[in-house]
Design a protein around this motif. Structure first.
Motif, PDB file in Angstrom:
ATOM      1  N   GLU A 248      27.709  -5.164 -19.543  1.00 59.69           N
ATOM      2  CA  GLU A 248      28.092  -6.526 -18.960  1.00 59.69           C
ATOM      3  C   GLU A 248      27.431  -6.511 -17.507  1.00 59.69           C
ATOM      4  O   GLU A 248      27.474  -7.635 -17.302  1.00 59.69           O
ATOM      5  CB  GLU A 248      29.510  -6.914 -18.945  1.00 59.69           C
ATOM      6  N   ASP A 249      27.220  -5.485 -17.184  1.00 64.71           N
ATOM      7  CA  ASP A 249      26.493  -5.423 -15.689  1.00 64.71           C
ATOM      8  C   ASP A 249      24.977  -6.000 -15.799  1.00 64.71           C
ATOM      9  O   ASP A 249      24.013  -5.100 -16.129  1.00 64.71           O
ATOM     10  CB  ASP A 249      26.686  -4.023 -15.042  1.00 64.71           C
ATOM     11  N   GLN A 250      24.798  -7.260 -15.324  1.00 61.31           N
ATOM     12  CA  GLN A 250      23.533  -7.816 -15.315  1.00 61.31           C
ATOM     13  C   GLN A 250      22.648  -7.032 -14.222  1.00 61.31           C
ATOM     14  O   GLN A 250      21.527  -7.539 -14.326  1.00 61.31           O
ATOM     15  CB  GLN A 250      23.547  -9.173 -15.333  1.00 61.31           C
ATOM     16  N   THR A 251      23.244  -6.315 -13.301  1.00 62.84           N
ATOM     17  CA  THR A 251      22.242  -5.626 -12.370  1.00 62.84           C
ATOM     18  C   THR A 251      21.581  -4.449 -12.948  1.00 62.84           C
ATOM     19  O   THR A 251      20.488  -3.952 -12.299  1.00 62.84           O
ATOM     20  CB  THR A 251      23.100  -5.222 -11.033  1.00 62.84           C
ATOM     21  N   SER A 253      19.262  -2.413 -16.108  1.00 62.35           N
ATOM     22  CA  SER A 253      18.050  -2.830 -16.743  1.00 62.35           C
ATOM     23  C   SER A 253      18.478  -3.347 -18.211  1.00 62.35           C
ATOM     24  O   SER A 253      19.550  -2.896 -18.673  1.00 62.35           O
ATOM     25  CB  SER A 253      17.001  -1.602 -16.848  1.00 62.35           C
ATOM     26  N   LEU A 254      17.745  -4.101 -18.782  1.00 61.80           N
ATOM     27  CA  LEU A 254      17.940  -4.886 -19.945  1.00 61.80           C
ATOM     28  C   LEU A 254      18.017  -3.608 -21.319  1.00 61.80           C
ATOM     29  O   LEU A 254      19.161  -3.600 -22.019  1.00 61.80           O
ATOM     30  CB  LEU A 254      16.904  -5.879 -20.490  1.00 61.80           C
ATOM     31  N   GLU A 255      17.288  -2.700 -21.130  1.00 58.31           N
ATOM     32  CA  GLU A 255      17.157  -1.494 -22.038  1.00 58.31           C
ATOM     33  C   GLU A 255      18.651  -0.601 -21.816  1.00 58.31           C
ATOM     34  O   GLU A 255      19.143  -0.407 -22.979  1.00 58.31           O
ATOM     35  CB  GLU A 255      16.197  -0.654 -21.860  1.00 58.31           C
ATOM     36  N   ASP A 256      18.664  -0.351 -20.662  1.00 57.53           N
ATOM     37  CA  ASP A 256      20.189   0.553 -20.614  1.00 57.53           C
ATOM     38  C   ASP A 256      21.244  -0.286 -21.118  1.00 57.53           C
ATOM     39  O   ASP A 256      22.119   0.355 -21.560  1.00 57.53           O
ATOM     40  CB  ASP A 256      20.322   0.698 -19.156  1.00 57.53           C
ATOM     41  N   ARG A 257      21.382  -1.727 -20.791  1.00 61.43           N
ATOM     42  CA  ARG A 257      22.650  -2.432 -21.229  1.00 61.43           C
ATOM     43  C   ARG A 257      22.618  -2.496 -22.713  1.00 61.43           C
ATOM     44  O   ARG A 257      23.782  -2.358 -23.288  1.00 61.43           O
ATOM     45  CB  ARG A 257      22.335  -3.878 -20.577  1.00 61.43           C
ATOM     46  N   ALA A 258      21.477  -2.610 -23.462  1.00 60.38           N
ATOM     47  CA  ALA A 258      21.179  -2.772 -25.026  1.00 60.38           C
ATOM     48  C   ALA A 258      21.849  -1.374 -25.431  1.00 60.38           C
ATOM     49  O   ALA A 258      22.790  -1.372 -26.407  1.00 60.38           O
ATOM     50  CB  ALA A 258      19.977  -3.105 -25.328  1.00 60.38           C
ATOM     51  N   MET A 259      21.477  -0.340 -24.985  1.00 58.29           N
ATOM     52  CA  MET A 259      21.624   0.996 -25.378  1.00 58.29           C
ATOM     53  C   MET A 259      23.126   1.292 -25.161  1.00 58.29           C
ATOM     54  O   MET A 259      23.751   1.927 -26.204  1.00 58.29           O
ATOM     55  CB  MET A 259      20.734   2.162 -24.822  1.00 58.29           C
TER      56      MET A 259
END
Length: 363
Positions: A248-251, A253-259
């Motif tokens: 949920e931390d939008q700071t 990267s998108l890839e790290d959040r998705a994984m």
């Protein structure tokens, strides 16, 4: 004619009894007087209160001194329920770090409470606790016990058959929501808590706990905190162990959040030791191989779950990918995960859609 009347009467009585049983299963358990229950150490107890995990009013979930707060970096989605989690480690015993696993000693208990605020815009305000799931490390291994809270929020009762209850709340946007919340039965718990066909915890891996948590009196790395309490051995400092972020931390990267999202929500099945290992789809946070992530990979045996789509992930085309198709469904045989939700996690689906759409399409 008397025998016909007797049969009709018996039929009506049975129908009434069955309807009452169903109604009882679909509603919060009302308080019923129990005979005095002693904490004998022979589990499971009938009431959650018998374990003595909490002090004061039960609904406050205030842990006693032997019960320790924990929180994984990312949280498994369960129909938007909020959760509070605690671990009990027996006196004189220590957990050990075993690779990426937290090896908890016999007698340890993981305590996870599921609740809904009346208004999600005021999460610290009035709330309703629905269930508490205990995972107890007994002599023969981990065993799950679901407890359903009563309407008065004074105690929870063991319900090995699970339960259903309607939950209403106001969401973050101010809209009224109603959810048919399902408490899994005792046997269903192993469907997710399955590691090499053995019951195992999900959210207490080293990467989930190698981060800072606010304990009220101090903010500290969770593994360091357990070590200082004398409840953990093998911690060699934050940088020496794997760590995962909060999706949920939008700071980040998108890839790290998705994984991170896929790891906490999917990898307990989709991993080499999980029940979906034969699918060849491995969704752990550190997975780097494109085929194991499902990129341009045809499913092994998805059945109707694949819909009209050919590949788990089609780079640049989330709406043509089986992964998002299944996440965006509540239909039995299509929806993934199969258990633990009756609604679609809109924010989670959107995160994975953005991630897939950001991938470079094959030329």
């Amino acid at each position: 004619m008397n025998w016909k009347l007797a049969i009709c009467t018996l039929g009506l009585s049975l129908a009434f009894l069955i309807s009452c049983q169903k109604a009882d299963q679909k509603s919060p358990s009302k308080s019923k007087p129990f005979e005095e229950e002693a904490a004998t150490g022979l589990f499971p107890y009938k009431r959650l209160s018998t374990y003595g995990f909490f002090t004061g009013e039960m609904k406050n979930l205030e842990p006693n001194q032997e019960v320790i707060l924990y929180k994984p970096a990312s949280s498994l989605f369960t129909d938007y329920a909020l959760k509070s989690r605690f671990v009990f480690i027996p006196a004189g015993q220590k957990a050990k770090i075993d690779g990426s696993d937290l090896d908890l000693p016999k007698g340890s208990v993981l305590i996870k409470n599921f609740y809904y605020p009346t208004d999600f815009r005021k999460p610290e305000g009035e709330r309703r606790i629905i269930e508490t799931r205990l995972l107890i490390n007994e002599e023969m291994g981990w065993v799950a016990y679901p407890y359903v809270w009563n309407e008065e929020q004074t105690d929870a009762v063991l319900k090995v058959v699970g339960a259903e209850t309607e939950v209403s709340f106001i969401d973050y946007s101010g809209k009224d929501q109603i959810i048919n919340y399902i408490v899994p039965n005792k046997n269903q718990c192993k469907s997710c808590h399955n590691k090499s066909e053995q019951m195992a915890p999900i959210g207490v891996k080293i990467q989930h706990l190698n981060n800072e948590l606010d304990y009220g009196t101090v903010k500290k790395n969770q593994l360091e905190y357990l070590s200082e309490l004398g409840k953990l051995e093998g911690f060699e400092g934050e940088s020496a162990h794997p760590a995962m972020i909060n999706y949920e931390d939008q700071t980040q990267s998108l890839e790290d959040r998705a994984m991170a999202y896929l790891d906490i929500n999917c990898s307990h099945c989709h991993s080499a030791e999980g029940p979906a290992s034969t699918s060849g789809l491995f969704l752990t946070y550190d997975q780097k191989e494109a085929m194991k992530l499902g990129i341009n990979k045809t499913p092994v045996a998805a059945g109707k779950g694949s819909g009209s789509f050919k590949f788990d992930i089609v780079p640049g085309q989330a709406d043509q990918s089986i992964l998002t198709h299944r996440m965006n469904s509540t239909e039995v045989g299509v929806a993934m995960p199969e258990l633990g939700r009756s609604t679609v996690h809109r924010e989670g689906v959107e995160l994975i859609r953005q991630w897939i759409n950001s991938m470079e399409p094959e030329k």
